[in-house]
Design an enzyme around this catalytic site. Sequence first.
Site, short mmCIF file in Angstrom:
data_model
loop_
_atom_site.label_atom_id
_atom_site.label_comp_id
_atom_site.label_asym_id
_atom_site.label_seq_id
_atom_site.Cartn_x
_atom_site.Cartn_y
_atom_site.Cartn_z
CG ASP A 1 50.30 31.54 39.35
OD1 ASP A 1 49.35 31.27 38.13
OD2 ASP A 1 50.05 31.08 40.25
CE LYS B 1 45.01 32.85 43.26
NZ LYS B 1 46.41 32.78 42.81
C1 BGC Z 1 43.89 31.87 39.68
C2 BGC Z 1 44.66 31.40 38.53
C3 BGC Z 1 46.30 30.82 39.12
C4 BGC Z 1 46.01 29.82 40.08
C5 BGC Z 1 47.39 29.41 40.69
C6 BGC Z 1 43.91 30.66 40.62
O1 BGC Z 1 43.00 30.83 41.52
O2 BGC Z 1 42.69 31.74 38.87
O3 BGC Z 1 44.89 32.28 37.59
O4 BGC Z 1 47.02 30.51 38.04
O5 BGC Z 1 45.17 30.26 41.07
O6 BGC Z 1 47.81 30.56 41.30
#
Ligand code: BGC
Length: 470
Positions: A198, A162
């Site tokens: 999460d 992200k």
């Molecule tokens: C992460 C995950 C996370 C998901 C939703 C992804 O970019 O790698 O660990 O659960 O985003 O937040």
Amino acid sequence: SQDDRQRLSPRPKVSVEKYLQPFQLSPETLQEVSARLRKDLLRGLGKHSHHKAPVKMLPTFVRATPDGTEKGDFLALDLGGTNFRVLHVRVEEEAQKVQICAIPQEMMLGTGEQLFDHIATCLGDFLESHNLKGQTLPLGFTFSFPCEQLEIDKSILIRWTKGFNCSGVEGKDVVQLLKEAIHRRGDYHIGSVAMVNDTVGTMMSCGYKDQSCEIGMIIGTGTNACYMEEIKNVKRIEGKDGRMCINTEWGGFGDDGCLDDILTEFDVEVDKTSINPGVHIFEKMISGMYLGEIVRLVLVKMTKDKLLFKGQISEALGTPGRFETKFISEIEDGLENAKKILTELGLDWDLVDASVVRLVCDTISSRSAYLCAAALATLVNRIRNNRKLGHLKTTVGVDGTVYRKHPTSKLQKAVRLLAPQCDITFLVSEDGSGTGAAMVTAVAQSSACVTASRGKTRIKAAFVSTNARR
Ligand code: BGC
């Protein structure tokens, strides 16, 4: 003028279709996507194939879902979605105090030390304002990034995803970094810590209300899911009996190129200009961090080709990131919203422009829903096969702004089509993953003091343990 706007200047249907067609995935293609993911789940679970697998299938040390009688008083931190949140959770009373702290963008790209100092400050302020500073409460840490979990309180960040990219954190134990930051302040203490993704927090908090919840799914800033897998299939873990929750990290699906045939030129561009090119390809087709930008790139291309806005790209439309993902659901909600947003973006639109833009938004958000459906179908089919059931009835705990804001009927219908022998209830998490993280903490705490203070432990079910059996 208004008159100009009302005048319809029809666009050739085939030209519009030309841009949208690559986003339209047939049921057969979705079936194929699901089949490819099925293979990748196995690669991720395998002892020798794991290290190269794009879908990481990470063990979480959570071995059972709640039974609804859990109790306890906890702190929880939730980092990795739209907001950073600090919570005080009393599970049995469903009471929560929540404080939302912003993480400034420069901090998301700064040093790890700055980030964890900021987190420790937010937690300190929260404890202060709720008169909790003198207590030593156990803490559930929802950390929504791929981590190799070594123990419930030892979790190594594999990579940022992200918008985050703080230096000096990848490869390190995130719990340790948090503890060090709290220690640097020295003005409060925390009890035992449990780290959860999460997806796991969502599955646990939904599982508290509905005991058949065995999957947690997030479609928000990022996307991912976890589910209960048979331990005998998790080849990197010793033990044969029982189940363990696996954090699939399905966002990484496609990182080996296996989805290249369905990527559009716009997906390729979004990936190239992201802060983590080449990774989390599946996530970039689905989640809130990227959807708005995909739409923007399509609109820019159509405008350059003189199909929209009389060929004029406004400054806003020409700026990466300016078309926010939330515009998509707003535009889909009604033509009036579409007109307002196009005006705010400085575009010279007419009614046909507005409806073409709505079509673009609908096509791209539908693709996101269908791809999630294909991935979810893979998981429910797998659970059903694992248990050798003719029919599986299960609940999926869900969270995330993209899921909440978009009509979910497409996703649900597509899962039914792709997993016809599974009957799925979708339960939207009401309290985020905070309660779930707190629940995991509860048991980590109870297993840590299992001999010393079993009598004092307020938690009934030991659904987490660090040894092989439950
Ligand atoms: C992460 C995950 C996370 C998901 C939703 C992804 O970019 O790698 O660990 O659960 O985003 O937040």
